[in-house]
Design a protein around this motif. Structure first.
Motif, short mmCIF file in Angstrom:
data_model
loop_
_atom_site.label_atom_id
_atom_site.label_comp_id
_atom_site.label_asym_id
_atom_site.label_seq_id
_atom_site.Cartn_x
_atom_site.Cartn_y
_atom_site.Cartn_z
N LEU A 108 0.83 -1.21 0.00
CA LEU A 108 0.00 0.00 0.00
C LEU A 108 0.86 1.26 0.00
CD1 LEU A 108 -2.81 -1.03 2.52
CD2 LEU A 108 -2.84 -1.17 0.01
N SER A 109 1.74 1.41 -0.98
CA SER A 109 2.56 2.62 -1.06
C SER A 109 1.69 3.85 -1.31
CB SER A 109 3.61 2.49 -2.16
OG SER A 109 3.02 2.19 -3.40
N SER A 110 0.64 3.69 -2.09
CA SER A 110 -0.50 4.61 -2.19
C SER A 110 -1.72 3.78 -1.79
CB SER A 110 -0.69 5.14 -3.60
OG SER A 110 0.35 6.00 -4.01
N VAL A 166 -7.53 11.14 12.04
CA VAL A 166 -6.72 10.15 11.33
C VAL A 166 -5.26 10.38 11.66
CG1 VAL A 166 -5.96 9.28 9.08
CG2 VAL A 166 -8.35 9.89 9.41
N HIS A 167 -4.58 9.33 12.04
CA HIS A 167 -3.13 9.36 12.30
C HIS A 167 -2.48 8.35 11.35
CE1 HIS A 167 0.39 7.60 14.64
NE2 HIS A 167 0.77 8.85 14.38
N LEU A 168 -1.49 8.81 10.58
CA LEU A 168 -0.81 7.95 9.61
C LEU A 168 0.69 8.03 9.86
CD1 LEU A 168 -1.07 6.14 7.05
CD2 LEU A 168 -0.78 8.24 5.70
N THR A 169 1.33 6.86 9.93
CA THR A 169 2.77 6.77 10.18
C THR A 169 3.47 6.18 8.97
OG1 THR A 169 2.42 6.45 12.56
CG2 THR A 169 4.53 5.74 11.66
N SER A 170 4.63 6.74 8.66
CA SER A 170 5.49 6.20 7.61
C SER A 170 6.92 6.22 8.13
CB SER A 170 5.39 7.04 6.34
OG SER A 170 6.23 6.50 5.31
N GLY A 171 7.46 5.04 8.40
CA GLY A 171 8.80 4.97 8.97
C GLY A 171 8.85 5.67 10.32
N ALA A 172 9.75 6.65 10.43
CA ALA A 172 9.92 7.39 11.69
C ALA A 172 9.08 8.67 11.72
CB ALA A 172 11.39 7.72 11.89
N THR A 195 -7.66 8.71 1.16
CA THR A 195 -6.72 8.38 0.10
C THR A 195 -5.35 8.96 0.42
OG1 THR A 195 -7.12 10.37 -1.25
CG2 THR A 195 -8.56 8.49 -1.63
N TYR A 196 -4.32 8.19 0.08
CA TYR A 196 -2.95 8.71 0.12
C TYR A 196 -2.34 8.50 -1.25
CZ TYR A 196 1.94 9.48 0.81
OH TYR A 196 3.21 9.97 0.66
N ASP A 197 -1.81 9.58 -1.84
CA ASP A 197 -1.22 9.55 -3.17
C ASP A 197 0.28 9.73 -3.06
OD1 ASP A 197 -0.46 9.85 -5.80
OD2 ASP A 197 -2.09 11.19 -6.33
N GLY A 222 6.77 10.64 -1.15
CA GLY A 222 6.60 9.39 -1.88
C GLY A 222 5.83 8.33 -1.12
N PRO A 223 6.12 7.05 -1.39
CA PRO A 223 5.34 5.94 -0.82
C PRO A 223 5.30 5.96 0.69
CG PRO A 223 6.79 5.15 -2.56
CD PRO A 223 7.17 6.58 -2.31
N VAL A 224 4.16 5.59 1.24
CA VAL A 224 4.07 5.40 2.69
C VAL A 224 4.74 4.06 3.02
CG1 VAL A 224 1.80 4.26 2.59
CG2 VAL A 224 2.52 5.41 4.67
#
Length: 288
Positions: A108-110, A166-172, A195-197, A222-224
């Protein structure tokens, strides 16, 4: 003269019967164009190759894309937005967990996550607001206090003004978005789509097919990237399950459980466009 008139009358009547017969067989409805919006006439036509998860909740808890079942913790089935829906209740501390397959995590990168929900307003302490945060759709992080994705109705929400977070995490890195003052959330069906693009690094929130939180730039590019992914959980946040889905904490007194119904959960590995999101909602509303 009378003979010619009789012959002519016979021809006219015969023709009339023939034409009448033809008109009876003609069905105007079969020639009517199918209903379409945004170029789609069915929800199934919207990015089918990017649909990695679909739970209709009509007969069971299976993901119809992979034909794998979710795990039930005290939920039941009731009449839904379309067909049946899954019903949850704070009295049972009920929820659903979904295995974190590659397609539903690293794939799910997007993404687009869309579902219908009909929450019940529960105010056991009589203070005029809900009794704690109500988890909607969440992706756990097995070592973090918060998950990779936390999506919930916030404390203090009431019948006239709800707040969704909404809380979204990507890496750190992570980001929070929210919308206050939402009317009509409790006691009726509404669609919620996130949606995340990765191409624009933007997160967008839709309610009933319309943007309510405009495209927001996240603090990464970029990708999540989800890390430490545990199960997806519907109906509560990650630390309210039994046992907790994270080693960081257990149940919290200020958090609660969704009471109400959820239906038609879809997860795509792409960000649907505003036109596609609106079409998805309208077509589902028409049962298409």
């Amino acid at each position: 003269m009378k003979k010619k008139f009789a012959i002519l009358l016979t021809v006219i009547l015969s023709s009339g019967l023939f034409l009448s017969s033809c008109y009876q067989e003609f069905n105007p409805a079969s020639y009517a164009p199918a209903f379409a919006i945004g170029g789609f006439s069915s929800a199934k036509e919207i990015k089918p190759s990017n649909l990695v998860g679909y739970w209709s909740f009509d007969t069971d808890l299976s993901n119809s894309v992979t034909v794998t079942a979710a795990t039930n913790a005290g939920t039941t089935f009731v009449n839904g937005f379309e067909g049946k829906a899954v019903s949850m209740n704070v009295a049972n501390k009920s929820y659903i967990t979904i295995a974190p397959t590659a397609a539903l995590t690293t794939g799910l990168s997007s993404f687009t996550i869309s579902f219908w929900v009909n929450p019940t307003f529960v105010d056991a302490d009589g203070n005029g607001s809900i009794d704690g945060i109500l988890g909607l759709v969440n992706l756990s992080n097995t070592t973090g206090f918060w998950g990779n994705l936390d999506w919930f109705v916030e404390n203090g929400s009431n019948n006239n003004a709800a707040k969704i977070v909404v809380h979204l995490t990507s890496g750190a890195k992570d980001t929070w978005i929210n919308k206050s003052g939402i009317k009509g959330l409790f006691g009726s069906w509404s669609n919620h789509t996130l949606t995340y693009d990765a191409n624009t690094s933007k997160l967008t929130y839709y309610m009933n097919g319309s943007v309510i939180i405009p495209a927001t730039t996240v603090p990464w590019t970029g990708p999540v990237t989800f890390t430490g992914s545990g199960p997806w959980v519907l109906g509560c946040v990650q630390f309210q399950t039994n046992p907790s889905l994270t080693s960081a904490t257990g149940r919290q007194d200020w958090a609660s459980y969704l009471t109400g119904s959820m239906d038609e959960l879809r997860i795509y590995n792409t960000a649907l466009t505003p036109t596609e999101v609106n079409a998805l909602v309208v077509l589902q509303g028409k049962g298409k």
